[in-house]
Design a protein around this motif. Sequence first.
Motif, mmCIF file in Angstrom:
data_model
loop_
_atom_site.group_PDB
_atom_site.id
_atom_site.type_symbol
_atom_site.label_atom_id
_atom_site.label_comp_id
_atom_site.label_asym_id
_atom_site.label_seq_id
_atom_site.Cartn_x
_atom_site.Cartn_y
_atom_site.Cartn_z
ATOM 1 N N LEU B 33 1.163 -2.008 1.371
ATOM 2 C CA LEU B 33 0.722 -0.693 0.874
ATOM 3 C C LEU B 33 2.005 0.239 0.644
ATOM 4 O O LEU B 33 2.801 0.152 1.740
ATOM 5 N N ASP B 57 0.465 -7.372 -7.483
ATOM 6 C CA ASP B 57 -0.872 -7.776 -7.406
ATOM 7 C C ASP B 57 -1.166 -7.551 -6.013
ATOM 8 O O ASP B 57 -2.545 -7.403 -5.583
ATOM 9 N N THR B 59 0.232 -5.420 -4.046
ATOM 10 C CA THR B 59 0.974 -4.288 -3.569
ATOM 11 C C THR B 59 -0.272 -3.163 -3.874
ATOM 12 O O THR B 59 -0.661 -3.164 -4.993
ATOM 13 N N TYR B 60 -0.345 -1.958 -3.332
ATOM 14 C CA TYR B 60 -1.356 -0.869 -3.645
ATOM 15 C C TYR B 60 -0.782 0.133 -3.086
ATOM 16 O O TYR B 60 -0.341 0.452 -1.975
ATOM 17 N N THR B 62 -0.735 4.717 -2.969
ATOM 18 C CA THR B 62 -1.436 5.966 -3.074
ATOM 19 C C THR B 62 -0.533 7.145 -2.656
ATOM 20 O O THR B 62 0.633 6.915 -2.176
ATOM 21 N N CYS B 91 5.352 3.246 -9.989
ATOM 22 C CA CYS B 91 4.217 2.354 -9.923
ATOM 23 C C CYS B 91 3.988 2.110 -11.453
ATOM 24 O O CYS B 91 3.471 0.763 -11.979
ATOM 25 N N PRO B 97 -0.759 -0.948 -8.930
ATOM 26 C CA PRO B 97 -1.937 -0.091 -8.851
ATOM 27 C C PRO B 97 -1.609 0.977 -8.001
ATOM 28 O O PRO B 97 -1.226 0.901 -6.881
ATOM 29 N N LEU B 118 -9.581 -4.016 0.801
ATOM 30 C CA LEU B 118 -8.047 -4.628 0.850
ATOM 31 C C LEU B 118 -7.790 -5.400 2.063
ATOM 32 O O LEU B 118 -7.103 -6.326 2.206
ATOM 33 N N HIS B 249 -13.020 -5.054 -2.843
ATOM 34 C CA HIS B 249 -11.936 -6.145 -2.865
ATOM 35 C C HIS B 249 -12.209 -7.440 -1.968
ATOM 36 O O HIS B 249 -11.461 -8.199 -1.838
#
Lengths: 196, 472
Positions: B33, B57, B59-60, B62, B91, B97, B118, B249
Amino acid sequence: MEPLRIHEGLVYPLNRTNVDTDQIIPKQFLKRIERQGFGQFLFYNWRFHDDGEPREDFSLNDDKYKGASILVAGENFGCGSSREHAPWALEDYGFKVIIAPSFADIFYNNCFKNGLLPVTLNEETIQQLIKKAETERYEVTVNLEAQTVQDSEGMQESFDISSYQKEMLLNGWDEIAVTLNEADKIDQYEQNIVKY
Amino acid sequence: MDHPKTIIDKIWERHIVHQEQEKPDLLYIDLHLVHEVTSPQAFEGLRMKGRKVRRPDLTYATMDHNVPTIHRNVIKDEISKTQMETLKQNCEQFNIPLADIDHPDQGIVHVIGPQLGLTQPGKTIVCGDSHTSTHGAFGALAFGIGTSEVEHVLATQTIWQQKPKTLNVKVNGNLGKGVTAKDLILAIIAKHGVRFGTGYIIEYTGEVIRNLSMEGRMTICNMSIEAGARAGLISPDDTTIEYLRGKRHAPEGEAFDRAAEDWRSLATDEGAAYDATVEINAEEIEPQVSWGTNPSMCIPVSESVPDPENAATVNEKQAIERALDYMGLEPNQPISSVEIEHVFIGSCTNSRLSDLQRAAEIVRGKKVKDSVRAMVVPGSHNVKEAAEKEGLDVIFKQAGFEWRAAGCSMCLAMNDDVVPPGERCASTSNRNFEGRQGNGARTHLVSPEMAAAAAIEGRFTDVRQMGSAVLS
């Protein structure tokens, strides 16, 4: 990363326990997108008044500690936030070695990525170092290869460090390059991941 | 059967990519994250060396630390704006994402991971943020890392780790009415100190933990780092599995059943040995209020601020004196006599729907004291919407609370939500360090219920004495 083998330097004593990374580098300075230039903000709220004038009651502002490169502090140094800005600020200010009875885990690991050596010594020795550095100009030599801290008056203490972290610092290795040597093992691991 | 193992051993063994003598283990990371504050230098490092992100894919990203919680698109601070734009560009460049400020999934990274499904049992999860321990509530091995390690995980999807020791924190009995997961973790840290978990991964066990909701478990695991432990986790059970069922997810259909079976098998085996164990009696725990400048400086609401003269050591005496001076408190002052000017309900510790529901029950039909500025900052856009669907926003607003958009907000005051110097805040966050909520600001850590009660009364009040019918 610069390799570190033997370092001789002036001791700055910070006789406080649980120094958290919010104190080492306050959050208003975490917005920069660079790695450099954080030294000017080190211990900012302790070092400066709101108007930016240095505080006389914080000893790092004392002329006698000008050029200090070895910080000695109380237990649990670097606790709290994972911000690597903390070792960046210490290193950029000029510190090379931090000596304390204990460190917080994330901070301890972060030091090694930045050529900063965290040294764990017993509480009694720490108190002696702090007392000396508070009363006189006090220099010590930290030898990573031999894992010792010594002064000119015969004080000598050994410290523990993992051989992996020691090698990383002695050689100034790029850890990612080391890991990418194992890329075939990562490929293999990924092929064997079980999907539900 | 093999010899009994802890969940920590089981997850660790599953993730070893490479192992050799005299070296840490190279562990595979299942979920990385990312947020805007601790990542820019990592991406820059990749660019300088011409390296790629190995698994975008897994990795996320915000935006949470810097985002405004009011006037969402007016970011006054140019440097904050740059940091958020930098994350967006990174990103895009590396194909990761991102739930940016306008995205419906945006929120505090430790709120959205679980909410999106997730976060799952058995995963290794890292983030450049010490409160990554939150995800341990699902029986994941989750810990905070520095920016150099963020770069390392981006490039290799692995991390070198010396296996920590294991610590069983066993909580027996039952929590009383009005005593929450937050009070429990604060009381544990008050009793055992801010470094009793250093060098360990904590597993929380016992009847009380089993009876907690997922959101309560997240509050507990979140503050493991305040006890010095990089990770704290809870073995998965029916509560975990039911929470994940249907999440976006999470696996679906038969795959979910296979996953659930596997997740159950991860739970610590009967008779597994830990390196250390501490036992806590939940029956003794009262609602807590912190009085000092680290999370162990915490007392039951019925008690008084400590007297440095009673300290056991010189170090402790000095630490208490410094804390009292910073906090503007007198020795032996009852904590219930302390008046506050601000109330903050939010943060990765206590900003989930059930936190807001419980606080709303306390304030329903009442008014925030005139001298108090109170705000609620939901942990994610999704939490905000769910709360609004139930009318919680109306309850808070009618009582005089500000109802904000999602972000880290006043937990660390990197945006405009700042407590002014010398002023006092009852906060549901996790750190009461000097200057945490603003230079010179004085933070008192409490549960959402206790924060809500403080907003109404203008001082710390035992929530159990306020309309006890609504307390769970």
